[in-house]
Design an enzyme around this catalytic site. Structure first.
Site, PDB file in Angstrom:
ATOM      1  CE1 TYR A   1      -4.089   1.929   0.317  1.00 43.96           C
ATOM      2  CE2 TYR A   1      -2.602   3.433   1.451  1.00 43.96           C
ATOM      3  CZ  TYR A   1      -3.807   3.190   0.812  1.00 43.96           C
ATOM      4  OH  TYR A   1      -4.712   4.199   0.659  1.00 43.96           O
TER       5      TYR A   1
ATOM      6  CG  PHE B   1      -6.461  18.234 -24.385  1.00 43.12           C
ATOM      7  CD1 PHE B   1      -6.443  17.694 -25.659  1.00 43.12           C
ATOM      8  CD2 PHE B   1      -6.789  17.406 -23.326  1.00 43.12           C
ATOM      9  CE1 PHE B   1      -6.753  16.354 -25.871  1.00 43.12           C
ATOM     10  CE2 PHE B   1      -7.088  16.066 -23.530  1.00 43.12           C
ATOM     11  CZ  PHE B   1      -7.068  15.538 -24.812  1.00 43.12           C
ATOM     12  CB  THR B   2     -11.371  17.700 -24.266  1.00 46.31           C
ATOM     13  OG1 THR B   2     -10.411  16.645 -24.175  1.00 46.31           O
ATOM     14  CG2 THR B   2     -11.730  17.931 -25.732  1.00 46.31           C
TER      15      THR B   2
ATOM     16  CG  ASP C   1      -0.839  18.418 -21.368  1.00 45.92           C
ATOM     17  OD1 ASP C   1      -0.216  17.337 -21.393  1.00 45.92           O
ATOM     18  OD2 ASP C   1      -2.071  18.498 -21.562  1.00 45.92           O
TER      19      ASP C   1
ATOM     20  CE  LYS D   1      -3.543  10.620 -24.656  1.00 43.07           C
ATOM     21  NZ  LYS D   1      -3.813  11.663 -23.737  1.00 43.07           N
TER      22      LYS D   1
ATOM     23  NE  ARG E   1      -9.760  15.708 -29.869  1.00 42.26           N
ATOM     24  CZ  ARG E   1     -10.484  15.287 -28.814  1.00 42.26           C
ATOM     25  NH1 ARG E   1     -11.764  15.530 -28.738  1.00 42.26           N
ATOM     26  NH2 ARG E   1      -9.917  14.623 -27.835  1.00 42.26           N
TER      27      ARG E   1
ATOM     28  CG  PHE F   1     -15.683  14.675 -27.435  1.00 44.63           C
ATOM     29  CD1 PHE F   1     -15.520  15.689 -26.519  1.00 44.63           C
ATOM     30  CD2 PHE F   1     -14.785  13.623 -27.435  1.00 44.63           C
ATOM     31  CE1 PHE F   1     -14.474  15.666 -25.605  1.00 44.63           C
ATOM     32  CE2 PHE F   1     -13.725  13.589 -26.536  1.00 44.63           C
ATOM     33  CZ  PHE F   1     -13.577  14.616 -25.606  1.00 44.63           C
TER      34      PHE F   1
HETATM   35  C1  LIG Z   1      -4.890  12.559 -23.157  1.00 40.55           C
HETATM   36  C2  LIG Z   1      -4.518  13.925 -22.790  1.00 40.55           C
HETATM   37  C3  LIG Z   1      -4.802  14.450 -21.526  1.00 40.55           C
HETATM   38  C4  LIG Z   1      -5.640  13.706 -20.496  1.00 40.55           C
HETATM   39  O1  LIG Z   1      -5.051  12.533 -20.095  1.00 40.55           O
HETATM   40  P1  LIG Z   1      -5.878  11.187 -19.773  1.00 40.55           P
HETATM   41  O2  LIG Z   1      -4.812  10.208 -19.458  1.00 40.55           O
HETATM   42  O3  LIG Z   1      -6.673  10.838 -20.980  1.00 40.55           O
HETATM   43  O4  LIG Z   1      -6.746  11.483 -18.596  1.00 40.55           O
HETATM   44  C5  LIG Z   1      -4.331  15.720 -21.244  1.00 40.55           C
HETATM   45  N1  LIG Z   1      -3.658  16.453 -22.141  1.00 40.55           N
HETATM   46  C6  LIG Z   1      -3.401  15.992 -23.380  1.00 40.55           C
HETATM   47  C7  LIG Z   1      -2.659  16.845 -24.341  1.00 40.55           C
HETATM   48  C8  LIG Z   1      -3.824  14.719 -23.747  1.00 40.55           C
HETATM   49  O5  LIG Z   1      -3.589  14.283 -24.981  1.00 40.55           O
END
Ligand SMILES: *Cc1c(COP(=O)(O)O)cnc(C)c1O
Length: 470
Positions: free
Chosen positions: A85, A137-138, A228, A271, A395, A462
């Protein structure tokens, strides 16, 4: 058309062909489908590719998020999971990898990127403050808004033009930013939200020069700068290729230099970091870290696991080291470019220059006869699936959502359909099949009609919205 010539891409473009720095040890069979099956599946999914079952998909280019292939080393690392843990050894391996390759001091794992976005937004943004960034970004913008912030796009104008060949279309327009700071007051800016290879602009990079100038400006006004870092490894390749003085630096060196100009970063490790799930948040300031550590136990888990299993952190630690290798990044981006060059050769309208993780089809140029409210990019994604079982995503106006205050749709300049290439998953032959399907849909463009939205969720619509043919 050049597709019938026997030349390799390398010969065609006057350079040697590249190949992947790995070989295949295990395969995952795919389902092929008939046009009738695809029509049924698309109607059942409300013309939203997010609502398709993956079993009904042939080549899945919905996203590069968590869809990459792990290496045999990473799978071996999964067996070394320490599921304690608290204080799992895998956490320390992850912390070490992040300090080594990204260079930040204090690290928190999170279940994925938006977990980290949530924490930093809640910790840093005061209600009514502005958060300038290089295009929204969303999930990022939503967390900033839920924390009471007001996102302001300060990306350079070229980013909104799908045919402009600016080499760093992710750059921040420093005049726009300084105007915002001066009109609102530096104390009303929560932080600058900078993203590497800007997703919504077509995977477009930020230059080191722009970052340095941005750092100087944020220092001048005493404003924090957070990154980011989701696709910062890919951004580093563009700096190596396009920016003077970086040709002889490794991706790893460029990445670390870039991060060094920022105060911290959040990451979707799904990613660049080559894992199927995970994220992290990293900052240099101890006081802020303490606050984030308080929040992480509420929303994610203890600060040494943050919602992840020990084995997931181990896979991530190994994935990070693999992800910054030059030959990996070159072959990853090289595959995206291969597809982009095929489509460009055939005169298909895509966002130029080709970005790092995806090809963005310019749906407005496919369907000039459709109004934006007839969802051209959503339509294009549906048509591609119907043609060949390829899954892409919208998009454009559906992703952009509505203005929280007025309730009106946002009408983004870019109306794009994204073909996102998972890392280390598909072959060049898959890319050929994709290119030919896009061509077939393009050839049928004039007889294609649009969609109407018949169900609209409140947040991030979306993902779950449903549509019908007009
Ligand atoms: C995917 C993404 C996020 C969010 O991350 P998740 O792992 O999907 O929660 C944030 N910023 C960018 C640029 C992304 O491509």
């Amino acid at each position: 058309m050049t597709n019938s010539t026997p030349k390799t891409m390398g010969q065609q473009f006057g350079r040697r062909s590249w190949a992947e720095p790995w070989k295949i040890k295990m395969v995952e069979p795919l389902n092929m489908s008939t046009p009738e099956q695809r029509e049924k599946a698309m109607v059942e999914a409300g013309f939203n590719t997010f609502l398709l079952r993956s079993d009904d998909v042939y080549i899945d280019l919905l996203t590069d998020s968590g869809t990459g292939a792990m290496s045999d080393r990473q799978w071996a690392g999964m067996m070394m999971g320490d599921e304690a843990y608290a204080g799992s050894r895998n956490f320390y391996n992850l912390e070490n990898a992040l300090q080594t390759y990204y260079g930040y001091k204090h690290i928190l794992p999170t279940h994925q990127g938006r977990g980290a976005e949530h924490l930093i937004s809640q910790a840093v943004i005061k209600k009514g403050q502005y958060v300038p960034g290089n295009m929204y970004f969303t999930t990022t913008r939503l967390h900033q808004e839920l924390a009471g912030g007001i996102f302001v796009d300060v990306i350079i104008d070229e980013a909104h033009d799908p045919v402009d060949l600016h080499p760093f279309k992710g750059n921040i327009d420093l005049v726009k930013l300084e105007n915002l700071i001066q009109s609102k007051g530096a104390e009303n800016i929560a932080y600058v939200s900078l993203a590497g290879t800007v997703n919504m602009a077509g995977g477009q990079p930020v230059s080191m020069e722009n970052l340095k100038a941005l750092r100087a400006m944020t220092d001048k006004y005493g404003i924090k700068l957070f990154l980011d870092a989701t696709r910062m490894v890919e951004n580093s390749l563009f700096i190596q290729e396009r920016e003077q003085g970086y040709a002889d630096k490794s991706i790893a060196e460029i990445l670390k230099e870039f991060c060094g100009y920022t105060d911290g970063a959040w990451m979707s490790a799904k990613k660049d970091n080559l894992v199927n799930i995970g994220g992290w948040l990293a900052v240099n300031d101890w006081a802020l870290f303490e606050e984030l550590r308080n929040l992480v136990v509420v929303y994610e888990g203890l600060h040494t696991y943050g919602g992840l299993a020990g084995r997931d952190m181990e896979a991530m630690a190994i994935g990070i080291a693999e992800s910054v290798k030059d030959e990996h990044v070159r072959s990853r981006v090289g595959q995206v470019r291969y597809l982009g060059e095929l489509l460009t050769d055939w005169g298909i309208p895509i966002v130029q220059p080709v970005g790092g993780h995806a090809i963005f089809l310019n749906a407005r140029a496919f369907y000039p006869h459709l109004k934006q409210i007839e969802f051209p990019a959503q339509t294009l994604a549906a048509e591609l699936y119907l043609d060949s079982g390829i899954r892409s995503m919208e998009r454009g106006i559906a992703s952009a959502g509505r203005d929280a205050k007025t309730g009106d749709h946002y009408y983004p300049k870019l109306e794009l359909t994204r073909l996102t290439i998972p890392r280390r998953v598909y072959t060049q032959a898959h890319m050929d099949v994709v290119a030919e399907s896009v061509k077939a849909v393009y050839d049928a463009r004039e007889s294609t009609s649009g969609l109407k939205m018949v169900y609209e969720p409140k947040y991030l619509r979306f993902f779950q919205a449903r549509f019908e043919r007009l």
